[in-house]
Motif scaffolding. Structure first.
Motif, PDB file in Angstrom:
ATOM      1  N   LEU A  18       0.985  -1.084  -0.090  1.00  0.00           N
ATOM      2  CA  LEU A  18      -0.059  -0.088   0.028  1.00  0.00           C
ATOM      3  C   LEU A  18       0.890   1.144   0.218  1.00  0.00           C
ATOM      4  O   LEU A  18       0.464   2.263  -0.622  1.00  0.00           O
ATOM      5  CB  LEU A  18      -0.971  -0.042   0.966  1.00  0.00           C
ATOM      6  CG  LEU A  18      -2.034  -1.216   1.299  1.00  0.00           C
ATOM      7  CD1 LEU A  18      -2.875  -1.452   2.551  1.00  0.00           C
ATOM      8  CD2 LEU A  18      -3.125  -0.551   0.278  1.00  0.00           C
ATOM      9  N   ALA A  19       1.957   1.263   0.696  1.00  0.00           N
ATOM     10  CA  ALA A  19       2.772   2.380   0.836  1.00  0.00           C
ATOM     11  C   ALA A  19       3.670   2.667  -0.545  1.00  0.00           C
ATOM     12  O   ALA A  19       3.868   3.806  -1.092  1.00  0.00           O
ATOM     13  CB  ALA A  19       3.851   2.120   1.910  1.00  0.00           C
ATOM     14  N   ASP A  20       3.949   1.408  -1.329  1.00  0.00           N
ATOM     15  CA  ASP A  20       4.492   1.812  -2.751  1.00  0.00           C
ATOM     16  C   ASP A  20       3.406   2.321  -3.419  1.00  0.00           C
ATOM     17  O   ASP A  20       3.849   3.144  -4.421  1.00  0.00           O
ATOM     18  CB  ASP A  20       4.953   0.421  -3.025  1.00  0.00           C
ATOM     19  CG  ASP A  20       6.212  -0.189  -2.389  1.00  0.00           C
ATOM     20  OD1 ASP A  20       6.766   0.563  -1.599  1.00  0.00           O
ATOM     21  OD2 ASP A  20       6.471  -1.401  -2.630  1.00  0.00           O
ATOM     22  N   MET A  21       2.228   1.630  -3.589  1.00  0.00           N
ATOM     23  CA  MET A  21       1.200   2.412  -4.433  1.00  0.00           C
ATOM     24  C   MET A  21       0.804   3.820  -4.160  1.00  0.00           C
ATOM     25  O   MET A  21       0.579   4.500  -4.764  1.00  0.00           O
ATOM     26  CB  MET A  21      -0.094   1.469  -4.231  1.00  0.00           C
ATOM     27  CG  MET A  21      -0.085   0.062  -4.587  1.00  0.00           C
ATOM     28  SD  MET A  21      -1.769  -0.683  -4.087  1.00  0.00           S
ATOM     29  CE  MET A  21      -1.446  -2.367  -4.990  1.00  0.00           C
ATOM     30  N   ALA A  22       0.826   4.290  -2.738  1.00  0.00           N
ATOM     31  CA  ALA A  22       0.556   5.323  -2.379  1.00  0.00           C
ATOM     32  C   ALA A  22       1.437   6.410  -2.826  1.00  0.00           C
ATOM     33  O   ALA A  22       1.321   7.717  -3.243  1.00  0.00           O
ATOM     34  CB  ALA A  22       0.565   5.547  -0.768  1.00  0.00           C
TER      35      ALA A  22
END
Length: 598
Positions: A467-471
């Protein structure tokens, strides 16, 4: 049925700009896999796929395989195609050089595998399973077994299978009953019946090497009592030559909805004295060893979803460009046009195209993580990438194959009534695609693995990293001045929010309400796929914009990539909210009925 043309431009775009092939070529052991080398390999593979495999796809579907008293004869042309496949070195491409392979990255071999599966999925299953068996033997077997079997399996002279399922067990491997009795000379007598054994019998290769799950006499109950054995069709002499036929037989082959040219065998071991087999690794650890092969197969079946969808899209697009029918709404010319001009046909084709590109990018990205996990010199980096492989494997398998059923069905719809006629070939793609969400673990099995082992068991750490990479991608897009990229970034942000909400719900309820969590497992898997695919498309739009600004000459492809990414953001990413609602709010109605109410 239309011809197949490998989508090399999109493949290379993903390899080079999303999956980072140039960086992978810097890893130890992969230095030869430069972008130029990969492009040359893909070009030659495309020729073989289009010229050798695709022409026997429809005829193989019509003819199927023939079983006669234990002998299985493949469809016309398959034996010659397989001989050519091995002679030109394609079978050895992904295998380790120490066993005669070419040692190419998983990223490059995945693109080539897509071509084989698009051109002829039934054919491609044979080398796919062989290489899975090669991986399992290479990682877990003794040096003697490796030396005896791997060189000829890598060359393709011998093929491989995996034998898990039994009539009474299905997917419940704890119920496996096949027996293995030690002989005393290091070998074992194997007895039992296995079903759904793909390419379990045929005459295209000199020998077939079966990997068989069975129980020793002292085995504990359940999955902890399963061992893995190498059981060859023909015994192998000390000098490597083939000896007597082993005590195993193909009792029948199944009559299936699709993949007619791929024999699905019922294998019987040990009807007489017992089939001779050899233990792989340690006793009672066979299921873990088999998962080396199964995880390889799951990723490859996910790639089948990509591949058969691409084939269906190409056929639907060709038909839409050729079929003249009606006057499109809003067209004031008064002329009859091809159906490509009709808005709803365009909608269907855009839906197919955008989903395929997202699926391809996610599958290739997973292959790139595999390369880092196996070849990076830093152990911490290897573990980081393996974590992403573990998280994405059930998603690639489950989401790509479920999507393929819908995409191939849409391909029939584009054809209208002609799609329901077998002669057009559109129906074969749907029939072939329908097995992909079932074998190598159904979608529910993949989904339960995802929410249990990959999310709940580790407290959501891998999901939070994703999720952090996507964000980070979302933030980069929404900070752009380009309105199109901002819109894509906003849509991705909504998808991230939906996935985060559903993930938090699962973590909060998995232990206390396991049935409710399982009721939302498949929606969660599809949610993860939709959002991860949206992330890939957002990155693709970002790269395409940068290349256009830098003056890249391939403006038609790059502008199409931007449009396709925007379509995905507008039409596919909104599905994330629906799937999240199914996870967080839908369990009650799934579980509400008593048995009598059904």
């Amino acid at each position: 049925m239309t011809n197949y043309t490998a989508p090399q431009r999109d493949m290379l775009f993903v390899l080079n700009h999303l999956a980072g092939l140039e960086d992978i070529a810097g890893l130890p052991g992969l230095e030869d896999a430069t972008p130029d080398m990969a492009a040359a390999i893909l070009d030659e593979a495309a020729k073989f796929a289009a010229g050798v495999l695709a022409p026997i796809n429809a005829s193989g579907d019509r003819q199927g395989c023939q079983w006669d008293n234990g002998t299985v004869t493949p469809a016309d042309g398959f034996a010659d195609a397989y001989a050519s496949f091995c002679e030109t070195g394609w079978n050895a491409m992904p295998a380790a050089p120490e066993f005669g392979g070419q040692g190419l990255p998983s990223l490059v071999s995945s693109a080539v595998q897509e071509m084989w599966k698009s051109a002829n999925m039934a054919f491609a299953l044979c080398p796919m399973l062989t290489l899975g068996a090669v991986n399992a033997i290479a990682e877990h077997a003794s040096d003697e077994i490796k030396a005896t079997y791997l060189p000829k399996m890598v060359s393709g002279e011998w093929t491989g299978t995996m034998n898990l399922t039994e009539p009474q067990a299905g997917s419940d491997l704890a119920a496996v009953r096949s027996r293995a009795v030690p002989v005393g000379d290091g070998s074992y007598r194997i007895s039992g019946t296995k079903i759904f054994i793909t390419w379990g019998e045929h005459d295209m290769a000199e020998n077939i090497v079966h990997l068989v799950l069975a129980r020793l006499p002292d085995a504990p109950a359940g999955v902890k009592g399963i061992s893995l054995f190498v059981v060859p069709k023909f015994m192998v002499n000390a000098d490597g030559s083939l000896g007597a036929r082993n005590d195993l037989a193909c009792a029948s082959i199944e009559h299936k909805l699709g993949i007619h040219a791929s024999p699905t065998a019922v294998m019987v071991f040990g009807e007489n004295d017992g089939a001779i087999g050899y233990l792989v690794g340690e006793a009672h650890k066979g299921l873990g060893y088999m998962f080396t092969m199964m995880n390889h197969a799951r990723l490859n079946v996910g790639m089948e979803g990509v591949a058969i969808s691409e084939r269906a899209y190409q056929q639907a697009l060709a038909y839409a460009k050729d079929r003249v029918q009606g006057k499109p709404m809003g067209d004031t010319s008064g002329q009859t046009r091809t159906i490509l001009h009709h808005p709803d046909v365009r909608r269907m084709l855009m839906d197919m195209k955008s989903r395929i590109e997202a699926m391809r990018a996610l599958a290739y990205q997973t292959a790139a993580h595999m390369d880092y996990a196996h070849h990076h010199p830093d152990d911490a980096v290897r573990r980081q990438h393996q974590s992403r492989v573990d998280l994405f494997t059930p998603v690639v398998k489950g989401w790509c194959t479920e999507s393929a059923v819908g995409i191939t069905s849409t391909g029939i719809q584009v054809h209208g009534g002609m799609g329901f006629i077998e002669e057009t070939g559109a129906a074969q793609h749907l029939r072939d695609a329908r097995i992909t969400p079932i074998y190598e673990g159904t979608t529910a099995i993949q989904a339960n693995d995802l929410i249990g082992r990959k999310v709940a068991r580790e407290g959501g750490s891998s999901l939070r990293t994703l999720l952090a990479d996507m964000a980070a991608t979302r933030d980069a897009l929404t900070a752009e001045g380009d309105a199109n990229l901002v819109a894509i970034g906003v849509a991705l942000g909504r998808g991230i929010g939906a996935l985060s909400e559903a993930g938090d719900w699962l973590l909060a309820h998995y232990d206390s309400q396991p049935a409710a969590a399982a009721a939302g497992a498949v929606p969660f898997l599809k949610l993860t796929g939709v959002v991860a695919g949206g992330w890939m498309m957002a990155r693709a739009a970002q790269v395409a914009t940068q290349l256009l600004a830098a003056g890249d000459a391939d403006t038609v492809f790059l502008n199409a990539k931007l449009v396709t990414a925007r379509y995905y953001a507008d039409h596919v990413l909104p599905e994330a909210a629906l799937y999240a609602a199914g996870v967080t709010q839908g369990a009650g109605s799934v579980l509400a009925l008593d048995e009598e109410g059904f």
